[in-house]
Design an enzyme around this catalytic site. Structure first.
Site, PDB file in Angstrom:
ATOM      1  N   GLN A  82       0.844  -1.201   0.000  1.00  0.00           N
ATOM      2  CA  GLN A  82       0.000   0.000   0.000  1.00  0.00           C
ATOM      3  C   GLN A  82       0.875   1.246   0.000  1.00  0.00           C
ATOM      4  O   GLN A  82       1.178   1.796   1.049  1.00  0.00           O
ATOM      5  CB  GLN A  82      -0.888  -0.046   1.255  1.00  0.00           C
ATOM      6  N   PHE A  83       1.284   1.693  -1.191  1.00  0.00           N
ATOM      7  CA  PHE A  83       2.173   2.851  -1.267  1.00  0.00           C
ATOM      8  C   PHE A  83       1.525   4.106  -0.714  1.00  0.00           C
ATOM      9  O   PHE A  83       2.202   5.017  -0.244  1.00  0.00           O
ATOM     10  CB  PHE A  83       2.678   3.081  -2.703  1.00  0.00           C
ATOM     11  N   THR A  84       0.200   4.177  -0.708  1.00  0.00           N
ATOM     12  CA  THR A  84      -0.484   5.386  -0.249  1.00  0.00           C
ATOM     13  C   THR A  84      -0.322   5.627   1.252  1.00  0.00           C
ATOM     14  O   THR A  84      -0.656   6.705   1.730  1.00  0.00           O
ATOM     15  CB  THR A  84      -1.984   5.358  -0.608  1.00  0.00           C
TER      16      THR A  84
END
Length: 149
Positions: A82-84
Site C-alpha cells: 500500500q504505497f499510499t
C-alpha cells in the site's frame, strides 16, 4: 516501513483489472477466521532488515482475542502492499507520494516481509503488487493499529 494492521474475522483481496500485465482477475488472497489484514508501505531507505523486523513484529504482536498473537494461535495474515500509506496531504488538496519508495524498491521489500513471516511459520496470503485491488474484510473490534519500524 509502515503497516496498518487490522484484526479481522476474515479478509480477501480481489484483482479487478489485470492492466499490470500479471493476468487474470478474481480473488488472489483470502484468510478465513481470526487473523490480521496488513497494509504495508515502503519508504526510501527501507531495507531487508527492516522487512524482517516488521515480520517479527506482525507475528508476535498481541492484538488478537485474549491478547494473543498470530504465533500463539497460528492465525493467518493477509499482507497487501500500500504505497499510499506514505501519502502526504498536509498541504493543498492533493496528496503527494514523494515519501513512498518506487515500485522496483518497494515490491522486493514487501515480498521480504512475506518471506520472513513464512519462515517464522505463518500462513500468509497476499495481494498482487501494482494491480487494481479491492480489499474486503470484517474488522473485529473494530481494531486497527499503525506500526512503523
Amino acid at each position: 516501513m509502515r503497516a496498518v494492521i487490522q484484526r479481522v474475522d476474515g479478509a480477501s483481496v480481489t484483482v479487478t483489472d489485470s492492466a499490470d500485465g500479471s493476468g487474470g482477475s478474481g480473488v488472489v488472497g483470502e484468510i478465513v477466521g481470526e487473523g490480521l489484514c496488513v497494509l504495508v508501505g515502503v519508504t526510501h531507505g527501507d531495507t531487508p532488515e527492516k522487512a524482517a523486523q516488521l515480520a517479527r513484529k506482525l507475528w508476535s504482536l498481541r492484538v488478537l482475542e485474549g491478547e494473543k498473537s498470530c504465533s500463539d494461535v497460528n492465525a493467518p495474515l493477509l499482507v497487501i502492499s500500500q504505497f499510499t500509506l506514505y501519502g502526504d496531504a498536509r498541504k493543498g488538496r492533493r496528496p503527494t507520494w514523494n515519501a513512498a519508495a518506487p515500485g522496483e524498491v518497494a515490491e522486493p521489500l514487501v515480498d521480504e516481509v512475506v518471506k520472513q513471516l513464512r519462515a517464522l511459520g505463518a500462513q500468509v496470503e497476499t495481494g498482487r503488487f501494482g494491480a487494481d485491488m479491492r480489499v474486503s474484510l470484517t474488522n473485529h473490534g473494530p481494531f486497527t493499529v499503525l506500526v512503523e519500524v
